[in-house]
Design a protein around this motif. Sequence first.
Motif, PDB file in Angstrom:
ATOM      1  N   ILE A  73      80.891  10.249  18.555  1.00 60.49           N
ATOM      2  CA  ILE A  73      79.756  10.197  19.476  1.00 60.49           C
ATOM      3  C   ILE A  73      78.502  10.786  18.836  1.00 60.49           C
ATOM      4  O   ILE A  73      77.376  10.360  19.133  1.00 60.49           O
ATOM      5  CB  ILE A  73      80.102  10.930  20.797  1.00 60.49           C
ATOM      6  N   SER A  74      78.666  11.732  17.907  1.00 62.28           N
ATOM      7  CA  SER A  74      77.508  12.314  17.221  1.00 62.28           C
ATOM      8  C   SER A  74      76.845  11.286  16.309  1.00 62.28           C
ATOM      9  O   SER A  74      75.610  11.147  16.298  1.00 62.28           O
ATOM     10  CB  SER A  74      77.935  13.540  16.414  1.00 62.28           C
ATOM     11  N   ILE A  75      77.645  10.555  15.536  1.00 60.10           N
ATOM     12  CA  ILE A  75      77.063   9.562  14.641  1.00 60.10           C
ATOM     13  C   ILE A  75      76.456   8.415  15.423  1.00 60.10           C
ATOM     14  O   ILE A  75      75.475   7.789  14.985  1.00 60.10           O
ATOM     15  CB  ILE A  75      78.134   9.056  13.639  1.00 60.10           C
ATOM     16  N   ASN A  76      77.003   8.118  16.600  1.00 62.76           N
ATOM     17  CA  ASN A  76      76.388   7.097  17.444  1.00 62.76           C
ATOM     18  C   ASN A  76      75.008   7.541  17.923  1.00 62.76           C
ATOM     19  O   ASN A  76      74.068   6.734  17.982  1.00 62.76           O
ATOM     20  CB  ASN A  76      77.281   6.789  18.645  1.00 62.76           C
ATOM     21  N   CYS A  77      74.865   8.811  18.250  1.00 63.68           N
ATOM     22  CA  CYS A  77      73.554   9.338  18.653  1.00 63.68           C
ATOM     23  C   CYS A  77      72.568   9.286  17.486  1.00 63.68           C
ATOM     24  O   CYS A  77      71.387   8.934  17.668  1.00 63.68           O
ATOM     25  CB  CYS A  77      73.696  10.766  19.169  1.00 63.68           C
ATOM     26  N   VAL A  78      73.044   9.614  16.284  1.00 66.66           N
ATOM     27  CA  VAL A  78      72.185   9.540  15.101  1.00 66.66           C
ATOM     28  C   VAL A  78      71.726   8.109  14.854  1.00 66.66           C
ATOM     29  O   VAL A  78      70.536   7.853  14.576  1.00 66.66           O
ATOM     30  CB  VAL A  78      72.932  10.101  13.875  1.00 66.66           C
ATOM     31  N   GLN A 138      75.319   0.169   5.533  1.00 66.04           N
ATOM     32  CA  GLN A 138      74.617   1.404   5.862  1.00 66.04           C
ATOM     33  C   GLN A 138      75.628   2.535   6.025  1.00 66.04           C
ATOM     34  O   GLN A 138      76.669   2.383   6.663  1.00 66.04           O
ATOM     35  CB  GLN A 138      73.800   1.226   7.144  1.00 66.04           C
ATOM     36  N   TRP A 139      75.338   3.719   5.456  1.00 62.93           N
ATOM     37  CA  TRP A 139      76.318   4.795   5.402  1.00 62.93           C
ATOM     38  C   TRP A 139      76.776   5.236   6.787  1.00 62.93           C
ATOM     39  O   TRP A 139      77.962   5.526   6.986  1.00 62.93           O
ATOM     40  CB  TRP A 139      75.746   5.992   4.655  1.00 62.93           C
ATOM     41  N   ASP A 140      75.837   5.289   7.766  1.00 65.37           N
ATOM     42  CA  ASP A 140      76.240   5.736   9.097  1.00 65.37           C
ATOM     43  C   ASP A 140      77.114   4.707   9.801  1.00 65.37           C
ATOM     44  O   ASP A 140      77.998   5.054  10.582  1.00 65.37           O
ATOM     45  CB  ASP A 140      75.008   6.083   9.944  1.00 65.37           C
ATOM     46  N   ASN A 141      76.887   3.407   9.515  1.00 68.36           N
ATOM     47  CA  ASN A 141      77.735   2.372  10.104  1.00 68.36           C
ATOM     48  C   ASN A 141      79.145   2.434   9.514  1.00 68.36           C
ATOM     49  O   ASN A 141      80.141   2.324  10.244  1.00 68.36           O
ATOM     50  CB  ASN A 141      77.118   1.001   9.863  1.00 68.36           C
ATOM     51  N   VAL A 142      79.238   2.618   8.208  1.00 72.28           N
ATOM     52  CA  VAL A 142      80.542   2.741   7.557  1.00 72.28           C
ATOM     53  C   VAL A 142      81.270   3.993   8.049  1.00 72.28           C
ATOM     54  O   VAL A 142      82.481   3.958   8.322  1.00 72.28           O
ATOM     55  CB  VAL A 142      80.371   2.772   6.028  1.00 72.28           C
ATOM     56  N   PHE A 143      80.533   5.082   8.186  1.00 68.39           N
ATOM     57  CA  PHE A 143      81.142   6.332   8.647  1.00 68.39           C
ATOM     58  C   PHE A 143      81.646   6.194  10.085  1.00 68.39           C
ATOM     59  O   PHE A 143      82.741   6.655  10.423  1.00 68.39           O
ATOM     60  CB  PHE A 143      80.113   7.455   8.540  1.00 68.39           C
ATOM     61  N   LYS A 144      80.858   5.549  10.934  1.00 66.88           N
ATOM     62  CA  LYS A 144      81.265   5.360  12.329  1.00 66.88           C
ATOM     63  C   LYS A 144      82.538   4.519  12.422  1.00 66.88           C
ATOM     64  O   LYS A 144      83.478   4.865  13.163  1.00 66.88           O
ATOM     65  CB  LYS A 144      80.137   4.670  13.095  1.00 66.88           C
ATOM     66  N   ASN A 145      82.592   3.419  11.680  1.00 66.56           N
ATOM     67  CA  ASN A 145      83.773   2.559  11.719  1.00 66.56           C
ATOM     68  C   ASN A 145      84.996   3.260  11.125  1.00 66.56           C
ATOM     69  O   ASN A 145      86.123   3.043  11.585  1.00 66.56           O
ATOM     70  CB  ASN A 145      83.493   1.262  10.961  1.00 66.56           C
ATOM     71  N   THR A 146      84.768   4.103  10.119  1.00 60.54           N
ATOM     72  CA  THR A 146      85.878   4.853   9.532  1.00 60.54           C
ATOM     73  C   THR A 146      86.470   5.831  10.544  1.00 60.54           C
ATOM     74  O   THR A 146      87.700   5.965  10.655  1.00 60.54           O
ATOM     75  CB  THR A 146      85.411   5.601   8.276  1.00 60.54           C
ATOM     76  N   ILE A 147      85.615   6.509  11.287  1.00 62.92           N
ATOM     77  CA  ILE A 147      86.091   7.445  12.315  1.00 62.92           C
ATOM     78  C   ILE A 147      86.861   6.703  13.397  1.00 62.92           C
ATOM     79  O   ILE A 147      87.919   7.152  13.856  1.00 62.92           O
ATOM     80  CB  ILE A 147      84.911   8.214  12.917  1.00 62.92           C
ATOM     81  N   TYR A 148      86.340   5.546  13.795  1.00 61.86           N
ATOM     82  CA  TYR A 148      87.036   4.761  14.828  1.00 61.86           C
ATOM     83  C   TYR A 148      88.431   4.358  14.367  1.00 61.86           C
ATOM     84  O   TYR A 148      89.416   4.513  15.112  1.00 61.86           O
ATOM     85  CB  TYR A 148      86.224   3.518  15.180  1.00 61.86           C
ATOM     86  N   THR A 149      88.541   3.822  13.159  1.00 60.32           N
ATOM     87  CA  THR A 149      89.855   3.403  12.668  1.00 60.32           C
ATOM     88  C   THR A 149      90.797   4.590  12.503  1.00 60.32           C
ATOM     89  O   THR A 149      92.002   4.486  12.799  1.00 60.32           O
ATOM     90  CB  THR A 149      89.705   2.663  11.330  1.00 60.32           C
ATOM     91  N   ALA A 150      90.273   5.718  12.039  1.00 63.53           N
ATOM     92  CA  ALA A 150      91.107   6.908  11.901  1.00 63.53           C
ATOM     93  C   ALA A 150      91.623   7.381  13.254  1.00 63.53           C
ATOM     94  O   ALA A 150      92.806   7.729  13.400  1.00 63.53           O
ATOM     95  CB  ALA A 150      90.318   8.025  11.213  1.00 63.53           C
ATOM     96  N   GLN A 151      90.754   7.381  14.261  1.00 64.93           N
ATOM     97  CA  GLN A 151      91.163   7.782  15.606  1.00 64.93           C
ATOM     98  C   GLN A 151      92.220   6.846  16.160  1.00 64.93           C
ATOM     99  O   GLN A 151      93.208   7.276  16.757  1.00 64.93           O
ATOM    100  CB  GLN A 151      89.935   7.807  16.521  1.00 64.93           C
ATOM    101  N   SER A 152      92.024   5.556  15.954  1.00 65.74           N
ATOM    102  CA  SER A 152      92.989   4.579  16.448  1.00 65.74           C
ATOM    103  C   SER A 152      94.338   4.718  15.753  1.00 65.74           C
ATOM    104  O   SER A 152      95.397   4.656  16.401  1.00 65.74           O
ATOM    105  CB  SER A 152      92.434   3.163  16.251  1.00 65.74           C
TER     106      SER A 152
END
Length: 270
Positions: free
Chosen positions: A16-21, A46-60
Amino acid sequence: MFIVGVITFILATLHISINCVRMMRGYVDHSSLVGGPVGYLGILPQWDNVFKNTIYTAQSIVGDSVAVYRCWVLWNRSFFVVSIPLLMVLGSAVSAVMAFVVSVKAPPGTTMSESSLDVWIKIFYVLAVAQNIITTTLMGWRIAAADNQVATYRLGRGNLIPVLRILVESAALYLTAQIILLVLYLCDKNAQFIALEAITPIIQGITFNAMTIRITLRSQSQSSAHTVEIATDAHRPTIGSMPLRHISVTVTQTKHTDYDTESQSAREIK
């Protein structure tokens, strides 16, 4: 479970933090540039898009791994039973890594549907949905079968069916969100991004923590009720440490009277 809860909490907070960024950078920093916020948010490498998707997959993957672990425990730690769901989790991890590699190497202006990233995303979603269906079914079947086996020996209501209800409700919510996300993605609808951002808090806040909290509260409630029952029955005689219960006993008595018919008739005439 405590360690996994901390990990999922950290991942959900980062998500949620990276989504706000990204929102601030897209709608404030890049609002007047070519393409505007939509153009910025759609850049794959884009680094924030890659980071966001990485967090999502890790959480899943963490959530799916916990489901496989619970299923493994319920089935007496049999790896044969959870072999297929476990392979699906590994397949999800592989597809997530491949999606990460493709998104990093994607040229600017490339969309998800125009690259090989689309294939890996579909594989990830399909495996996640299938794995959750299998693990939820296996856990529900195991708990229901165990409750049915002890039904003829217990007194009062069982404790397994409420646990089964909690498990199915939480898993069904997560599974429903995954199915909605998969359908929206296959239909190429923008509403998929709403479902995508909702998956992470559903995994951490509802599927995992809420289920753990509900089962813990129920166990504490049953423990308190059992303590009150023991205190109430303390005055009853016991054998060893087992309290005796009052039982109702019905005794039927049959009385037979035999007498001499001739003697009785003589006494009546006299």
